[in-house]
Structures are given as C-alpha cells and as structure tokens.
Design a protein around this motif. Sequence first.
Motif, PDB file in Angstrom:
ATOM      1  N   GLU A   1      -2.467   5.248  17.343  1.00  0.00           N
ATOM      2  CA  GLU A   1      -1.618   4.068  17.437  1.00  0.00           C
ATOM      3  C   GLU A   1      -1.166   3.620  16.053  1.00  0.00           C
ATOM      4  N   ARG A   2      -2.045   3.756  15.053  1.00  0.00           N
ATOM      5  CA  ARG A   2      -1.646   3.418  13.683  1.00  0.00           C
ATOM      6  C   ARG A   2      -0.548   4.359  13.210  1.00  0.00           C
TER       7      ARG A   2
ATOM      8  N   ASN B   1       7.136   4.384  13.310  1.00  0.00           N
ATOM      9  CA  ASN B   1       8.162   3.471  13.824  1.00  0.00           C
ATOM     10  C   ASN B   1       8.762   2.618  12.707  1.00  0.00           C
ATOM     11  N   LEU B   2       7.916   2.169  11.789  1.00  0.00           N
ATOM     12  CA  LEU B   2       8.407   1.401  10.637  1.00  0.00           C
ATOM     13  C   LEU B   2       9.358   2.243   9.795  1.00  0.00           C
TER      14      LEU B   2
ATOM     15  N   ARG C   1       2.648  -5.305   6.393  1.00  0.00           N
ATOM     16  CA  ARG C   1       3.300  -5.361   7.708  1.00  0.00           C
ATOM     17  C   ARG C   1       2.360  -4.902   8.825  1.00  0.00           C
ATOM     18  N   LEU C   2       1.500  -3.938   8.513  1.00  0.00           N
ATOM     19  CA  LEU C   2       0.628  -3.358   9.533  1.00  0.00           C
ATOM     20  C   LEU C   2      -0.781  -3.943   9.531  1.00  0.00           C
ATOM     21  N   PHE C   3      -1.063  -4.809   8.557  1.00  0.00           N
ATOM     22  CA  PHE C   3      -2.382  -5.421   8.440  1.00  0.00           C
ATOM     23  C   PHE C   3      -3.484  -4.364   8.332  1.00  0.00           C
ATOM     24  N   LEU C   4      -3.233  -3.356   7.513  1.00  0.00           N
ATOM     25  CA  LEU C   4      -4.192  -2.277   7.307  1.00  0.00           C
ATOM     26  C   LEU C   4      -4.826  -2.387   5.938  1.00  0.00           C
ATOM     27  N   SER C   5      -6.048  -1.904   5.824  1.00  0.00           N
ATOM     28  CA  SER C   5      -6.677  -1.836   4.510  1.00  0.00           C
ATOM     29  C   SER C   5      -6.018  -0.731   3.696  1.00  0.00           C
ATOM     30  N   GLN C   6      -6.144  -0.844   2.382  1.00  0.00           N
ATOM     31  CA  GLN C   6      -5.531   0.149   1.506  1.00  0.00           C
ATOM     32  C   GLN C   6      -6.082   1.548   1.779  1.00  0.00           C
ATOM     33  N   SER C   7      -7.386   1.651   1.981  1.00  0.00           N
ATOM     34  CA  SER C   7      -7.997   2.963   2.201  1.00  0.00           C
ATOM     35  C   SER C   7      -7.579   3.572   3.542  1.00  0.00           C
TER      36      SER C   7
ATOM     37  N   LEU D   1      -4.758   2.941   5.264  1.00  0.00           N
ATOM     38  CA  LEU D   1      -3.356   3.337   5.169  1.00  0.00           C
ATOM     39  C   LEU D   1      -3.217   4.612   4.347  1.00  0.00           C
ATOM     40  N   ARG D   2      -3.956   4.704   3.267  1.00  0.00           N
ATOM     41  CA  ARG D   2      -3.889   5.891   2.414  1.00  0.00           C
ATOM     42  C   ARG D   2      -4.277   7.143   3.194  1.00  0.00           C
ATOM     43  N   ARG D   3      -5.348   7.076   3.984  1.00  0.00           N
ATOM     44  CA  ARG D   3      -5.770   8.232   4.782  1.00  0.00           C
ATOM     45  C   ARG D   3      -4.705   8.613   5.811  1.00  0.00           C
TER      46      ARG D   3
END
Length: 255
Positions: A9-10, A16-17, A32-38, A40-42
Amino acid sequence: MFNNMYRNERLKDIMNLLEKNKKMHVTDMQNRLFLSQSTLRRDLIYLEKNNLIKREFGQVYLLQNSNIEFPYLYRNQSNQSKKRLICKKAANFVEDNFALFLDSSSTVYSLPDFLLKKQNLTVITNGLTLANKINTMPNIRLFFLGGSVPTYVGSSVGTETFVQIEKYHANLAIMSFGGIKGTDIYITDQDQANIRAKMIENSRKSILLLDSTKFGKQDFIKFGTLANFDILITDKKPQKRILDYASKNSIKIVY
C-alpha cells in the motif's frame, strides 16, 4: 497510521504521487505520506531497483516506462482476500471440457485454486507465474504464449504473443484490469491491452474480474467499456450507474 500500512500500500501511494507530480523532493514526499525517513528510503530503493523511479540529489523521478505496470510480485500480494472471493465466483462459470484464455493479472492468478474439481480443462495464458501454478495440475492442459518478457512484469507480451493467440479459440476469456471509472475500463500498458482484446475476440464469452478497490480508478490507457464483457464479477454491489448500464447492455453482474 500510514507507518503501519502494508508495504504494498505504501508503494502504491508513492507511485500514485509520482504519477501526478512526475518529480518530487524526498522531504516533500515524506511529509505527504507521513512516513519515516528510513521507511521511505527502503521503499524508494525497492522501486528504483525495479526500474520504476530514479533518485538523484534528493529528488525522486518517475521513469518513463513506469506506466507499464507495478511489479507483478507486489501486485500479486495486494487485496488477496477480495481476489480469491472473486475467483471463487468466477469458477462457477467454468464447465468441464472448457478452453479458457486467462490473462497475466494478479487477480486471475487465484482462479486455478478453484478449478481442482473441473475435468479436462485447457488454459491458454501469457502469465508466467500462472503457468507455473497450472503446470502442477493434472486436470488442466496448458498452452503458454511465448514472446518478450519484460523484467519484473511476469508475463509475455509483444507481437509474437499477439500472433500466437490467433491460433486458439476459447469458451471463456477471464481477465482483470487496473481500474474502472464510470463504465470505462483502464489499463497501464498497451501491449497488455492488445493481448486482452485479442483474447476477448477469440472467445465465446468474456468475464471481467474487478475487486471493489478498482472502482473509480482511472489508469493510463482506456481499454474500452463494460460492454466489451458478458459478465462482471466483483466483491461489492456496484454503483447504480453501472448496474443500469449492465442491464441495458445485457451484462451479467455477480457480487
């Protein structure tokens, strides 16, 4: 909340973005996605390895070929319960001695699980993983359509695949698509669209499998309309507009 979402889903949200913006800064995407840096990086590393995006100087770019399809492995893992429910319903339309065109979609992948008691079936498909599954089933004779196999897509496509379909005729063509908006059907890749259209043309009847998450979704390429199909199978009651359209065009809807 978003940090607890399944990875698939992420990945969908990231793509989509990028489909809307084409290029984004990592920090903007993270906010925008409210994700942690780590996290999102993965996810970005995964998408880059699958040739869907490019990362450069803090920016994330959607690659030109990203309209092809999400990697099959990740599509195959999303909305599994809905897909299996739909396939169970679809199996009711398959009779002994039928020949079937099955596309390479992750939805149709679950269909053979509900065909174990059917006798003397023939399946023609361009789906690699689907072919591997069917190859273990003694009650099904398998014909695999050759052609070009793009990396991570999980199916054969192109002119050779299209030409081979011409040799076969089936009782049913069973397939899925990326989305439906109004009564229009959408897909992300023209080669896949051509193959599905030829399967429909060479079949007595065609069945469209769409889970409820695909309603209201518009993808890159318009394939056609619901009128291209004889039967629509889904997991929820569709909107009145679709029910009315189906009634006027003699399309059977199962939900």
